[in-house]
Design a protein around this motif. Structure first.
Motif, PDB file in Angstrom:
ATOM      1  N   GLN A   1       7.954  70.809  26.470  1.00 13.89           N
ATOM      2  CA  GLN A   1       7.393  69.939  27.502  1.00 13.89           C
ATOM      3  C   GLN A   1       7.780  68.503  27.196  1.00 13.89           C
ATOM      4  O   GLN A   1       7.481  67.995  26.106  1.00 13.89           O
ATOM      5  CB  GLN A   1       5.869  70.073  27.570  1.00 13.89           C
ATOM      6  CG  GLN A   1       5.400  71.393  28.128  1.00 13.89           C
ATOM      7  CD  GLN A   1       3.896  71.436  28.387  1.00 13.89           C
ATOM      8  OE1 GLN A   1       3.311  72.504  28.491  1.00 13.89           O
ATOM      9  NE2 GLN A   1       3.279  70.276  28.504  1.00 13.89           N
ATOM     10  N   PRO A   2       8.447  67.809  28.121  1.00  9.03           N
ATOM     11  CA  PRO A   2       8.857  66.423  27.867  1.00  9.03           C
ATOM     12  C   PRO A   2       7.649  65.516  27.689  1.00  9.03           C
ATOM     13  O   PRO A   2       6.688  65.593  28.454  1.00  9.03           O
ATOM     14  CB  PRO A   2       9.666  66.052  29.109  1.00  9.03           C
ATOM     15  CG  PRO A   2       9.196  66.995  30.173  1.00  9.03           C
ATOM     16  CD  PRO A   2       8.832  68.261  29.465  1.00  9.03           C
ATOM     17  N   ILE A   3       7.692  64.665  26.679  1.00  9.27           N
ATOM     18  CA  ILE A   3       6.580  63.779  26.379  1.00  9.27           C
ATOM     19  C   ILE A   3       7.104  62.501  25.744  1.00  9.27           C
ATOM     20  O   ILE A   3       8.022  62.546  24.926  1.00  9.27           O
ATOM     21  CB  ILE A   3       5.563  64.472  25.441  1.00  9.27           C
ATOM     22  CG1 ILE A   3       4.305  63.611  25.215  1.00  9.27           C
ATOM     23  CG2 ILE A   3       6.188  64.861  24.120  1.00  9.27           C
ATOM     24  CD1 ILE A   3       3.323  63.646  26.315  1.00  9.27           C
ATOM     25  N   THR A   4       6.568  61.370  26.156  1.00  3.79           N
ATOM     26  CA  THR A   4       6.835  60.103  25.486  1.00  3.79           C
ATOM     27  C   THR A   4       5.641  59.787  24.602  1.00  3.79           C
ATOM     28  O   THR A   4       4.501  59.821  25.066  1.00  3.79           O
ATOM     29  CB  THR A   4       7.046  58.975  26.508  1.00  3.79           C
ATOM     30  OG1 THR A   4       8.218  59.255  27.282  1.00  3.79           O
ATOM     31  CG2 THR A   4       7.236  57.633  25.794  1.00  3.79           C
ATOM     32  N   LEU A   5       5.891  59.499  23.335  1.00  2.00           N
ATOM     33  CA  LEU A   5       4.826  59.204  22.382  1.00  2.00           C
ATOM     34  C   LEU A   5       4.738  57.705  22.153  1.00  2.00           C
ATOM     35  O   LEU A   5       5.757  57.045  21.961  1.00  2.00           O
ATOM     36  CB  LEU A   5       5.083  59.908  21.050  1.00  2.00           C
ATOM     37  CG  LEU A   5       5.272  61.425  21.080  1.00  2.00           C
ATOM     38  CD1 LEU A   5       5.529  61.957  19.668  1.00  2.00           C
ATOM     39  CD2 LEU A   5       4.056  62.114  21.701  1.00  2.00           C
ATOM     40  N   VAL A   6       3.515  57.183  22.139  1.00  2.00           N
ATOM     41  CA  VAL A   6       3.276  55.777  21.828  1.00  2.00           C
ATOM     42  C   VAL A   6       2.333  55.716  20.634  1.00  2.00           C
ATOM     43  O   VAL A   6       1.204  56.219  20.700  1.00  2.00           O
ATOM     44  CB  VAL A   6       2.658  55.023  23.021  1.00  2.00           C
ATOM     45  CG1 VAL A   6       2.315  53.592  22.618  1.00  2.00           C
ATOM     46  CG2 VAL A   6       3.599  55.036  24.213  1.00  2.00           C
ATOM     47  N   ASP A   7       2.808  55.124  19.550  1.00  2.42           N
ATOM     48  CA  ASP A   7       1.974  54.916  18.375  1.00  2.42           C
ATOM     49  C   ASP A   7       1.405  53.511  18.455  1.00  2.42           C
ATOM     50  O   ASP A   7       2.130  52.531  18.310  1.00  2.42           O
ATOM     51  CB  ASP A   7       2.793  55.104  17.086  1.00  2.42           C
ATOM     52  CG  ASP A   7       1.908  55.260  15.861  1.00  2.42           C
ATOM     53  OD1 ASP A   7       0.874  54.577  15.802  1.00  2.42           O
ATOM     54  OD2 ASP A   7       2.249  56.066  14.975  1.00  2.42           O
ATOM     55  N   GLY A   8       0.098  53.412  18.707  1.00  2.00           N
ATOM     56  CA  GLY A   8      -0.528  52.111  18.886  1.00  2.00           C
ATOM     57  C   GLY A   8      -1.067  51.502  17.611  1.00  2.00           C
ATOM     58  O   GLY A   8      -1.664  50.428  17.637  1.00  2.00           O
TER      59      GLY A   8
ATOM     60  N   GLN B   1      -6.238  75.994  21.786  1.00  2.00           N
ATOM     61  CA  GLN B   1      -7.195  75.002  22.264  1.00  2.00           C
ATOM     62  C   GLN B   1      -6.619  74.179  23.421  1.00  2.00           C
ATOM     63  O   GLN B   1      -7.321  73.865  24.387  1.00  2.00           O
ATOM     64  CB  GLN B   1      -7.627  74.080  21.121  1.00  2.00           C
ATOM     65  CG  GLN B   1      -8.434  74.775  20.030  1.00  2.00           C
ATOM     66  CD  GLN B   1      -9.727  75.364  20.543  1.00  2.00           C
ATOM     67  OE1 GLN B   1     -10.557  74.677  21.129  1.00  2.00           O
ATOM     68  NE2 GLN B   1      -9.913  76.669  20.335  1.00  2.00           N
ATOM     69  N   MET B   2      -5.333  73.846  23.344  1.00  2.00           N
ATOM     70  CA  MET B   2      -4.704  73.109  24.427  1.00  2.00           C
ATOM     71  C   MET B   2      -4.618  73.937  25.700  1.00  2.00           C
ATOM     72  O   MET B   2      -4.737  73.420  26.804  1.00  2.00           O
ATOM     73  CB  MET B   2      -3.315  72.632  24.000  1.00  2.00           C
ATOM     74  CG  MET B   2      -3.354  71.467  23.013  1.00  2.00           C
ATOM     75  SD  MET B   2      -1.729  70.814  22.561  1.00  2.00           S
ATOM     76  CE  MET B   2      -1.107  70.224  24.156  1.00  2.00           C
ATOM     77  N   GLN B   3      -4.448  75.244  25.543  1.00  2.00           N
ATOM     78  CA  GLN B   3      -4.459  76.115  26.717  1.00  2.00           C
ATOM     79  C   GLN B   3      -5.842  76.131  27.354  1.00  2.00           C
ATOM     80  O   GLN B   3      -5.975  76.110  28.584  1.00  2.00           O
ATOM     81  CB  GLN B   3      -4.029  77.517  26.314  1.00  2.00           C
ATOM     82  CG  GLN B   3      -2.551  77.642  25.989  1.00  2.00           C
ATOM     83  CD  GLN B   3      -2.164  79.016  25.495  1.00  2.00           C
ATOM     84  OE1 GLN B   3      -3.003  79.784  25.036  1.00  2.00           O
ATOM     85  NE2 GLN B   3      -0.877  79.331  25.570  1.00  2.00           N
ATOM     86  N   ILE B   4      -6.892  76.166  26.516  1.00  2.00           N
ATOM     87  CA  ILE B   4      -8.263  76.117  27.031  1.00  2.00           C
ATOM     88  C   ILE B   4      -8.482  74.844  27.843  1.00  2.00           C
ATOM     89  O   ILE B   4      -9.131  74.851  28.890  1.00  2.00           O
ATOM     90  CB  ILE B   4      -9.268  76.194  25.859  1.00  2.00           C
ATOM     91  CG1 ILE B   4      -9.248  77.588  25.228  1.00  2.00           C
ATOM     92  CG2 ILE B   4     -10.689  75.840  26.337  1.00  2.00           C
ATOM     93  CD1 ILE B   4     -10.039  77.699  23.954  1.00  2.00           C
ATOM     94  N   ALA B   5      -7.913  73.750  27.352  1.00  2.00           N
ATOM     95  CA  ALA B   5      -8.087  72.445  28.019  1.00  2.00           C
ATOM     96  C   ALA B   5      -7.137  72.252  29.195  1.00  2.00           C
ATOM     97  O   ALA B   5      -7.188  71.220  29.875  1.00  2.00           O
ATOM     98  CB  ALA B   5      -7.881  71.320  27.001  1.00  2.00           C
ATOM     99  N   GLY B   6      -6.261  73.224  29.438  1.00  2.00           N
ATOM    100  CA  GLY B   6      -5.317  73.107  30.550  1.00  2.00           C
ATOM    101  C   GLY B   6      -4.202  72.117  30.318  1.00  2.00           C
ATOM    102  O   GLY B   6      -3.643  71.556  31.270  1.00  2.00           O
ATOM    103  N   LEU B   7      -3.826  71.908  29.053  1.00  8.92           N
ATOM    104  CA  LEU B   7      -2.812  70.911  28.719  1.00  8.92           C
ATOM    105  C   LEU B   7      -1.407  71.481  28.599  1.00  8.92           C
ATOM    106  O   LEU B   7      -0.454  70.726  28.436  1.00  8.92           O
ATOM    107  CB  LEU B   7      -3.179  70.211  27.400  1.00  8.92           C
ATOM    108  CG  LEU B   7      -4.499  69.435  27.414  1.00  8.92           C
ATOM    109  CD1 LEU B   7      -4.748  68.799  26.063  1.00  8.92           C
ATOM    110  CD2 LEU B   7      -4.510  68.390  28.514  1.00  8.92           C
ATOM    111  N   LEU B   8      -1.275  72.794  28.654  1.00  4.53           N
ATOM    112  CA  LEU B   8       0.053  73.406  28.612  1.00  4.53           C
ATOM    113  C   LEU B   8       0.442  73.889  29.991  1.00  4.53           C
ATOM    114  O   LEU B   8      -0.358  74.512  30.689  1.00  4.53           O
ATOM    115  CB  LEU B   8       0.066  74.575  27.612  1.00  4.53           C
ATOM    116  CG  LEU B   8      -0.068  74.220  26.139  1.00  4.53           C
ATOM    117  CD1 LEU B   8      -0.006  75.470  25.286  1.00  4.53           C
ATOM    118  CD2 LEU B   8       1.005  73.235  25.706  1.00  4.53           C
ATOM    119  N   GLU B   9       1.676  73.599  30.372  1.00  3.27           N
ATOM    120  CA  GLU B   9       2.140  74.008  31.709  1.00  3.27           C
ATOM    121  C   GLU B   9       2.492  75.490  31.713  1.00  3.27           C
ATOM    122  O   GLU B   9       2.868  76.054  30.697  1.00  3.27           O
ATOM    123  CB  GLU B   9       3.374  73.169  32.082  1.00  3.27           C
ATOM    124  CG  GLU B   9       3.063  71.681  32.214  1.00  3.27           C
ATOM    125  CD  GLU B   9       4.297  70.860  32.525  1.00  3.27           C
ATOM    126  OE1 GLU B   9       5.421  71.436  32.495  1.00  3.27           O
ATOM    127  OE2 GLU B   9       4.160  69.667  32.761  1.00  3.27           O
TER     128      GLU B   9
END
Length: 237
Positions: free
Chosen positions: A32-39, A229-237
């Motif tokens: 899954q394409p993602i841009t990461l920002v380290d703040g 857990q990410m699947q439970i939260a609906g975060l995976l396409e």
């Protein structure tokens, strides 16, 4: 629709960066394409873990006005989802992202979400102490009603989340349709290796000679658990 994830918790040491790193690893594994920002410019753990993994990783001082302007550009211009690992005092950042957008010290995040057709999700990390729960309560009051909430219970200590489970904050979260998920404890010895070696994360650690076979198995178990857990939260396409 583009998704914007703020990994939040307000205080330092609650596990924000660990959640950000595990989310990034699962998305990398799922292509899954993602841009990461380290703040966190003082302890850029997310940047260190993924700068060699082919992901787009930015380092931005989000506590400064110029950093918030740079964050605006990243969110607006990223072709896909954006994950922002907020530093301690993350509420100082979010406070300046739901203004009218006219001043030079912040911008209107709701207006930006509407302009780019994106969805804002706050991934708020708590432990068994009181301060992150208080910060969560305050952020729920401050941020727009349209904000999506995911609360991560960090099980780094083997004791119940009694303080959180008995609060009005939890009831309010459930009324808003928030999801509550769990971050299982990873062997501290494995965590130490991952935190002290550049380029190591839950993906690259599986083939690294810095870990034993048992440690690699624990890494795989942590990745599998967090993916569920990410699947439970609906975060995976």
């Amino acid at each position: 629709m583009k998704r914007i994830f703020f990994i939040h918790g307000d205080k330092g040491g609650v596990g924000k960066t660990e959640v950000a790193k595990r989310m990034a690893a699962v998305m990398l594994q799922a292509d899954q394409p993602i841009t990461l920002v380290d703040g966190d410019d003082k302890n850029a753990g997310l940047h260190a873990a993924f700068k060699q993994s082919g992901l787009d990783v930015r380092r931005i001082k989000v506590l400064t006005p110029s950093g918030r302007d740079a964050l605006f550009d990243v969110i607006a211009e990223s072709p896909g989802d954006v994950l922002i690992d907020l530093p301690a005092r993350g509420s100082d950042v979010t406070e300046r992202l739901h203004q009218d957008g006219a001043s030079e010290d912040g911008f209107s995040l709701p207006l930006l979400m509407a302009e780019i057709d994106a969805e804002l999700t706050i991934v708020f990390v708590i432990d068994q102490t009181r301060s992150p729960i208080v910060a969560l309560r305050d952020e729920m009051k401050a941020l727009p009603e349209t904000t999506k909430w995911i609360v991560v219970r960090n099980w780094r200590e083997d004791r119940a989340f009694t303080l959180f489970d008995t609060t009005q904050t939890k009831a309010d979260l459930e009324a808003r349709g928030a999801t509550i998920i769990d971050l299982i404890r990873l062997d501290p010895r494995v965590n130490d290796i991952l935190e002290n070696a550049d380029g190591l994360n839950l993906i690259t650690a599986q083939t690294s000679d810095k870990l034993s076979m048992l440690q690699k198995m624990r890494v795989k178990a942590a990745l599998r658990s967090w993916s569920e857990q990410m699947q439970i939260a609906g975060l995976l396409e």
